[in-house]
Scaffold this active site. Structure first.
Site, mmCIF file in Angstrom:
data_model
loop_
_atom_site.group_PDB
_atom_site.id
_atom_site.type_symbol
_atom_site.label_atom_id
_atom_site.label_comp_id
_atom_site.label_asym_id
_atom_site.label_seq_id
_atom_site.Cartn_x
_atom_site.Cartn_y
_atom_site.Cartn_z
ATOM 1 N N ASN A 75 3.998 6.065 -1.060
ATOM 2 C CA ASN A 75 3.766 4.855 -1.851
ATOM 3 C C ASN A 75 3.240 5.260 -3.229
ATOM 4 O O ASN A 75 2.221 5.960 -3.315
ATOM 5 C CB ASN A 75 2.744 3.960 -1.122
ATOM 6 C CG ASN A 75 2.478 2.654 -1.850
ATOM 7 O OD1 ASN A 75 2.213 2.653 -3.052
ATOM 8 N ND2 ASN A 75 2.559 1.558 -1.140
ATOM 9 N N ARG A 120 -3.289 3.403 -19.937
ATOM 10 C CA ARG A 120 -3.005 3.775 -21.329
ATOM 11 C C ARG A 120 -1.548 3.410 -21.614
ATOM 12 O O ARG A 120 -0.757 3.249 -20.701
ATOM 13 C CB ARG A 120 -3.187 5.288 -21.551
ATOM 14 C CG ARG A 120 -4.619 5.771 -21.552
ATOM 15 C CD ARG A 120 -5.345 5.395 -22.824
ATOM 16 N NE ARG A 120 -6.747 5.753 -22.758
ATOM 17 C CZ ARG A 120 -7.228 6.948 -23.142
ATOM 18 N NH1 ARG A 120 -6.389 7.893 -23.579
ATOM 19 N NH2 ARG A 120 -8.525 7.197 -23.047
ATOM 20 N N HIS A 146 4.907 -1.381 -3.955
ATOM 21 C CA HIS A 146 4.426 -2.729 -3.658
ATOM 22 C C HIS A 146 4.208 -3.459 -4.989
ATOM 23 O O HIS A 146 3.099 -3.463 -5.518
ATOM 24 C CB HIS A 146 3.126 -2.658 -2.863
ATOM 25 C CG HIS A 146 2.714 -3.976 -2.293
ATOM 26 N ND1 HIS A 146 2.028 -4.081 -1.105
ATOM 27 C CD2 HIS A 146 2.864 -5.248 -2.739
ATOM 28 C CE1 HIS A 146 1.772 -5.359 -0.849
ATOM 29 N NE2 HIS A 146 2.288 -6.076 -1.823
ATOM 30 N N ARG A 186 3.122 -6.009 -6.914
ATOM 31 C CA ARG A 186 2.328 -7.234 -6.802
ATOM 32 C C ARG A 186 2.613 -8.138 -7.998
ATOM 33 O O ARG A 186 2.915 -7.639 -9.102
ATOM 34 C CB ARG A 186 0.839 -6.906 -6.701
ATOM 35 C CG ARG A 186 0.496 -6.148 -5.420
ATOM 36 C CD ARG A 186 -0.989 -5.880 -5.277
ATOM 37 N NE ARG A 186 -1.268 -5.160 -4.032
ATOM 38 C CZ ARG A 186 -1.444 -5.752 -2.861
ATOM 39 N NH1 ARG A 186 -1.344 -7.078 -2.763
ATOM 40 N NH2 ARG A 186 -1.700 -5.041 -1.778
ATOM 41 N N HIS A 224 -0.232 -2.485 -10.779
ATOM 42 C CA HIS A 224 0.217 -1.092 -10.725
ATOM 43 C C HIS A 224 1.746 -1.045 -10.865
ATOM 44 O O HIS A 224 2.241 -0.989 -11.981
ATOM 45 C CB HIS A 224 -0.294 -0.322 -9.502
ATOM 46 C CG HIS A 224 -0.298 -1.066 -8.203
ATOM 47 N ND1 HIS A 224 0.811 -1.687 -7.664
ATOM 48 C CD2 HIS A 224 -1.300 -1.267 -7.301
ATOM 49 C CE1 HIS A 224 0.500 -2.217 -6.501
ATOM 50 N NE2 HIS A 224 -0.778 -1.999 -6.256
ATOM 51 N N GLU A 247 7.677 -3.381 -0.676
ATOM 52 C CA GLU A 247 6.740 -4.230 0.039
ATOM 53 C C GLU A 247 6.363 -5.424 -0.821
ATOM 54 O O GLU A 247 6.370 -5.340 -2.061
ATOM 55 C CB GLU A 247 5.465 -3.452 0.365
ATOM 56 C CG GLU A 247 5.693 -2.242 1.233
ATOM 57 C CD GLU A 247 4.403 -1.549 1.569
ATOM 58 O OE1 GLU A 247 3.458 -1.601 0.765
ATOM 59 O OE2 GLU A 247 4.339 -0.941 2.652
ATOM 60 N N THR A 249 -6.503 -5.793 -1.881
ATOM 61 C CA THR A 249 -5.491 -4.936 -1.272
ATOM 62 C C THR A 249 -5.007 -5.625 -0.006
ATOM 63 O O THR A 249 -5.569 -6.641 0.409
ATOM 64 C CB THR A 249 -6.015 -3.525 -0.944
ATOM 65 O OG1 THR A 249 -4.911 -2.705 -0.498
ATOM 66 C CG2 THR A 249 -7.081 -3.553 0.149
ATOM 67 N N HIS A 263 -1.429 2.087 5.745
ATOM 68 C CA HIS A 263 -2.678 1.635 5.106
ATOM 69 C C HIS A 263 -3.849 2.517 5.510
ATOM 70 O O HIS A 263 -4.243 2.584 6.677
ATOM 71 C CB HIS A 263 -3.017 0.168 5.370
ATOM 72 C CG HIS A 263 -3.899 -0.381 4.279
ATOM 73 N ND1 HIS A 263 -3.425 -1.048 3.174
ATOM 74 C CD2 HIS A 263 -5.239 -0.302 4.126
ATOM 75 C CE1 HIS A 263 -4.447 -1.369 2.388
ATOM 76 N NE2 HIS A 263 -5.554 -0.926 2.931
ATOM 77 N N ASP A 264 -4.346 3.255 4.540
ATOM 78 C CA ASP A 264 -5.486 4.158 4.710
ATOM 79 C C ASP A 264 -5.211 5.331 5.644
ATOM 80 O O ASP A 264 -6.152 5.989 6.106
ATOM 81 C CB ASP A 264 -6.740 3.408 5.183
ATOM 82 C CG ASP A 264 -7.357 2.584 4.049
ATOM 83 O OD1 ASP A 264 -8.161 1.680 4.356
ATOM 84 O OD2 ASP A 264 -7.010 2.830 2.869
ATOM 85 N N GLY A 307 -0.004 6.079 0.558
ATOM 86 C CA GLY A 307 -0.146 6.114 -0.896
ATOM 87 C C GLY A 307 -1.521 6.547 -1.350
ATOM 88 O O GLY A 307 -1.702 7.651 -1.865
ATOM 89 N N HIS A 308 -2.511 5.692 -1.132
ATOM 90 C CA HIS A 308 -3.822 5.930 -1.748
ATOM 91 C C HIS A 308 -4.354 7.337 -1.480
ATOM 92 O O HIS A 308 -4.648 8.097 -2.408
ATOM 93 C CB HIS A 308 -4.822 4.878 -1.263
ATOM 94 C CG HIS A 308 -6.067 4.832 -2.067
ATOM 95 N ND1 HIS A 308 -6.243 3.986 -3.133
ATOM 96 C CD2 HIS A 308 -7.198 5.584 -1.977
ATOM 97 C CE1 HIS A 308 -7.447 4.207 -3.667
ATOM 98 N NE2 HIS A 308 -8.041 5.162 -2.981
#
Ligand SMILES: CC(=O)[C@@H](O)[C@H](O)COP(=O)(O)O
Ligand SMILES: NCC(=O)COP(=O)(O)O
Length: 265
Positions: A23, A34, A59, A61, A66, A91, A121, A212-213, A235-236
């Site tokens: 992700n 920036r 994803h 949003r 992002h 997603e 999130t 997720h996580d 991802g994260h």
């Protein structure tokens, strides 16, 4: 982009390893701070795919905090031209902006996530059967476009038959409770819920995704509990690891976790 793959039950994921879909949300998050275009989302995709990742997840949003709409389309073009065998997973909430991307891009997979527009999130799955009537026509539309549908779901075994009855091809198990319980006294209890839900999903004829996580510490044990998992989208933690190790070494580390899990099931 590609025709809907065969029904999930026919191609049992145990036949192959769990696919790693990276992700790229957090690459875009840093880029957006920036007006310089770096770090590049496209270059991140190129590097993680060269290192062996089997998929890309985004994803987009509605607030474009992002992933932006332009990222979605640029990634689609790059994957189509340079990486046609790589799975593209988009997603989002199909009641917000997701379906516009599905219609325009026709990714391999659309993952329906019940997020509000301003949500910090993703933090919960669909409420089935309550959401069924809303989701059923959207799932059907995705299928007419040749797009596989995965429903973001909490680890509730009794909800899996409802997901299949809607026409979903897969569920994505929301794994935050796994991650937060990992290494604690609740790990066994939480793990049992995921194990039962994954089994119920496969028994219902669904493919199983997860995300997720997830991270390098909790991934292998999760896959030992849910060995039929077809895809993990991460991802994260993966991007955080890449800030230290680089994309290539990080992807190889996650692929090693997946391989190690497959050796012990
Ligand atoms: C659905 C899910 O759990 C994640 O894929 C989601 O994309 C996380 O969104 P953020 O990256 O905006 O936290
Ligand atoms: N569907 C989960 C995903 O794509 C990434 O979630 P996270 O690893 O950023 O928590």
């Amino acid at each position: 982009m590609n025709p809907l793959v065969a029904p999930e039950a026919a191609a049992h994921p145990l036949a192959g390893l769990t696919a790693l879909s990276v992700n790229l949300n957090k690459v875009a998050l840093l880029r957006n701070t920036r007006h310089l275009g770096i770090p590049s989302v496209l270059r991140a995709a190129q590097l993680v795919l060269e290192a062996g990742a089997q998929g890309i997840t985004v994803h987009p949003r509605p607030d474009e905090r992002h992933i932006r709409g332009s990222d979605v389309h640029e990634l689609a073009a790059m994957l189509r031209e340079q990486w046609p065998q790589v799975e593209y997973n988009i997603e989002g909430n199909p009641l917000q902006n997701l379906m516009d991307f599905v219609r325009a891009v026709r990714p391999h997979q659309a993952t329906f996530v019940p997020d509000s527009e301003s949500q910090f999130t993703s933090d919960h799955g669909w409420n089935l059967p309550a959401d069924a009537d809303t989701l059923r026509p959207l799932i059907a539309e995705c299928h007419t476009l040749g797009v596989r549908v995965s429903l973001f779901m909490d680890p509730l075994p009794e909800a899996m038959a409802h997901a299949r009855a809607l026409g979903a091809d897969r569920v994505e198990l929301y794994t935050e409770t796994w991650a937060s319980s990992f290494g604690t006294s609740r790990q066994a209890e939480v793990g049992a819920a995921f194990e039962a839900t994954a089994k119920a999903a496969l028994a219902a004829g669904l493919g199983v995704n997860a995300g997720h996580d997830l991270n390098r510490d909790n991934l292998a044990e999760f896959l030992r509990l849910a060995p039929g998992t077809a895809e993990v989208s991460i991802g994260h933690a993966l991007i955080a690891d890449a800030l230290e190790l680089g994309y290539a070494e990080t992807v190889r580390a996650y692929l090693t976790c997946i391989h190690q899990a497959s050796q012990s099931t």
